[in-house]
Enzyme design. Structure first.
Site, PDB file in Angstrom:
ATOM      1  N   ASP A  71       0.876  -1.162   0.000  1.00 46.51           N
ATOM      2  CA  ASP A  71       0.000   0.000   0.000  1.00 46.51           C
ATOM      3  C   ASP A  71       0.909   1.205   0.000  1.00 46.51           C
ATOM      4  O   ASP A  71       1.832   1.306   0.813  1.00 46.51           O
ATOM      5  CB  ASP A  71      -0.955   0.015   1.191  1.00 46.51           C
ATOM      6  CG  ASP A  71      -2.145   0.910   0.884  1.00 46.51           C
ATOM      7  OD1 ASP A  71      -2.847   0.630  -0.114  1.00 46.51           O
ATOM      8  OD2 ASP A  71      -2.360   1.910   1.589  1.00 46.51           O
ATOM      9  N   SER A  72       0.658   2.069  -0.950  1.00 41.46           N
ATOM     10  CA  SER A  72       1.591   3.169  -1.126  1.00 41.46           C
ATOM     11  C   SER A  72       0.837   4.422  -1.496  1.00 41.46           C
ATOM     12  O   SER A  72      -0.349   4.369  -1.822  1.00 41.46           O
ATOM     13  CB  SER A  72       2.610   2.801  -2.209  1.00 41.46           C
ATOM     14  OG  SER A  72       1.952   2.271  -3.333  1.00 41.46           O
ATOM     15  N   LYS A 175      15.054   4.386 -10.720  1.00 42.18           N
ATOM     16  CA  LYS A 175      13.904   4.551  -9.812  1.00 42.18           C
ATOM     17  C   LYS A 175      13.943   3.488  -8.713  1.00 42.18           C
ATOM     18  O   LYS A 175      13.768   3.800  -7.536  1.00 42.18           O
ATOM     19  CB  LYS A 175      12.576   4.487 -10.586  1.00 42.18           C
ATOM     20  CG  LYS A 175      11.383   4.635  -9.650  1.00 42.18           C
ATOM     21  CD  LYS A 175      10.014   4.573 -10.316  1.00 42.18           C
ATOM     22  CE  LYS A 175       8.922   4.531  -9.238  1.00 42.18           C
ATOM     23  NZ  LYS A 175       7.572   4.303  -9.725  1.00 42.18           N
TER      24      LYS A 175
HETATM   25  P1  IMP Z   1      -2.768   1.673  -3.643  1.00 42.88           P
HETATM   26  O1  IMP Z   1      -1.536   1.330  -2.880  1.00 42.88           O
HETATM   27  O2  IMP Z   1      -3.193   0.597  -4.582  1.00 42.88           O
HETATM   28  O3  IMP Z   1      -3.862   2.194  -2.770  1.00 42.88           O
HETATM   29  O4  IMP Z   1      -2.421   2.867  -4.661  1.00 42.88           O
HETATM   30  C1  IMP Z   1      -1.302   3.645  -4.506  1.00 42.88           C
HETATM   31  C2  IMP Z   1      -1.368   4.837  -5.454  1.00 42.88           C
HETATM   32  O5  IMP Z   1      -0.292   5.712  -5.066  1.00 42.88           O
HETATM   33  C3  IMP Z   1      -1.094   4.485  -6.917  1.00 42.88           C
HETATM   34  O6  IMP Z   1      -2.253   4.236  -7.646  1.00 42.88           O
HETATM   35  C4  IMP Z   1      -0.393   5.736  -7.417  1.00 42.88           C
HETATM   36  O7  IMP Z   1      -1.323   6.721  -7.734  1.00 42.88           O
HETATM   37  C5  IMP Z   1       0.396   6.180  -6.198  1.00 42.88           C
HETATM   38  N1  IMP Z   1       1.735   5.579  -6.206  1.00 42.88           N
HETATM   39  C6  IMP Z   1       2.236   4.603  -5.383  1.00 42.88           C
HETATM   40  N2  IMP Z   1       3.499   4.279  -5.710  1.00 42.88           N
HETATM   41  C7  IMP Z   1       3.799   5.059  -6.772  1.00 42.88           C
HETATM   42  C8  IMP Z   1       4.974   5.172  -7.576  1.00 42.88           C
HETATM   43  O8  IMP Z   1       6.005   4.471  -7.409  1.00 42.88           O
HETATM   44  N3  IMP Z   1       4.906   6.088  -8.558  1.00 42.88           N
HETATM   45  C9  IMP Z   1       3.829   6.857  -8.791  1.00 42.88           C
HETATM   46  N4  IMP Z   1       2.708   6.781  -8.094  1.00 42.88           N
HETATM   47  C10 IMP Z   1       2.690   5.882  -7.079  1.00 42.88           C
END
Ligand code: IMP
Length: 195
Positions: A71-72, A175
């Protein structure tokens, strides 16, 4: 070599691709949860850790295999940490990367403080036993416009000052070396024997 299969609890093609790249050369084989028809679970947690655990546990319960979930999101200082855990849905539940970026740039129009950080929590769940958590962070600045064609999500507007490039202007190796996900993954690889 006997490779350990791990399910990735994500349908985000950009993330699955990065997991594969980060584990290249290791004895771990990544299998997307879609191959087991595991549906995406609703992210009802209020923190990155809660959401990563929800996703990893859901995938391990459905497959009986170890599962990894990330989760990010992007935390922007001038927006008091937004979009944070809501990064994927910042401009709406079905928002595209471009719509999210345009909302972010317009929220920051005229704002001098461009400080931001990408955060990543990786959870590994196993059918029996406790889950493991790894965290990574990468500090940077939000640009005024999109630059570069690589990566996904907010990459075109996240500038990494030491290289003076946005994530979307970097090679995947550049990256992965500095990113939030890359840093969390290094810890995971170091401790993989625990799983
Ligand atoms: P989730 O973790 O699926 O809730 O979504 C994380 C969201 O954070 C992604 O859809 C991106 O919009 C953003 N995100 C997370 N990691 C990255 C990355 O490495 N680059 C660009 N956007 C990121």
């Amino acid at each position: 070599m006997n490779r350990q299969r791990i399910v990735v609890a994500s349908n985000n093609a950009g993330k699955v691709r990065e997991f594969n790249q980060l584990l290249e050369g290791s004895d771990i084989e990544i299998v997307p949860q879609s191959e087991f028809s595991v549906a995406e679970i609703e992210e009802t947690g209020l923190t990155f850790v809660e959401n990563a655990l929800l996703k990893a546990r859901n995938a391990t319960q459905h497959t009986g295999l170890p599962a990894i979930a990330d989760d990010s999101g992007l935390e922007v200082d001038a927006l008091q940490g937004a979009p944070g855990i809501y990064s994927a849905r910042y401009a709406g539940t079905k928002a595209t990367d471009k719509e999210n970026i345009l909302k972010l740039l317009s929220s920051l129009r005229g704002v001098k403080d461009r400080q931001a950080a990408f955060m990543c929590v990786i959870a590994i769940a196993v059918p029996q036993g406790p889950a493991l958590i790894y965290e990574g962070r990468c500090d940077g600045l939000i640009t005024g416009e999109m630059r570069g064609g690589q990566g996904f999500g907010y990459d075109p507007v996240f500038c990494y000052p030491p290289l003076k490039k946005t994530f979307a202007e970097m090679t995947r190796e550049e990256k992965n070396r500095v990113s939030h996900r890359g840093k969390a993954m290094v810890q995971l690889k170091d401790e993989f024997e625990k799983v």
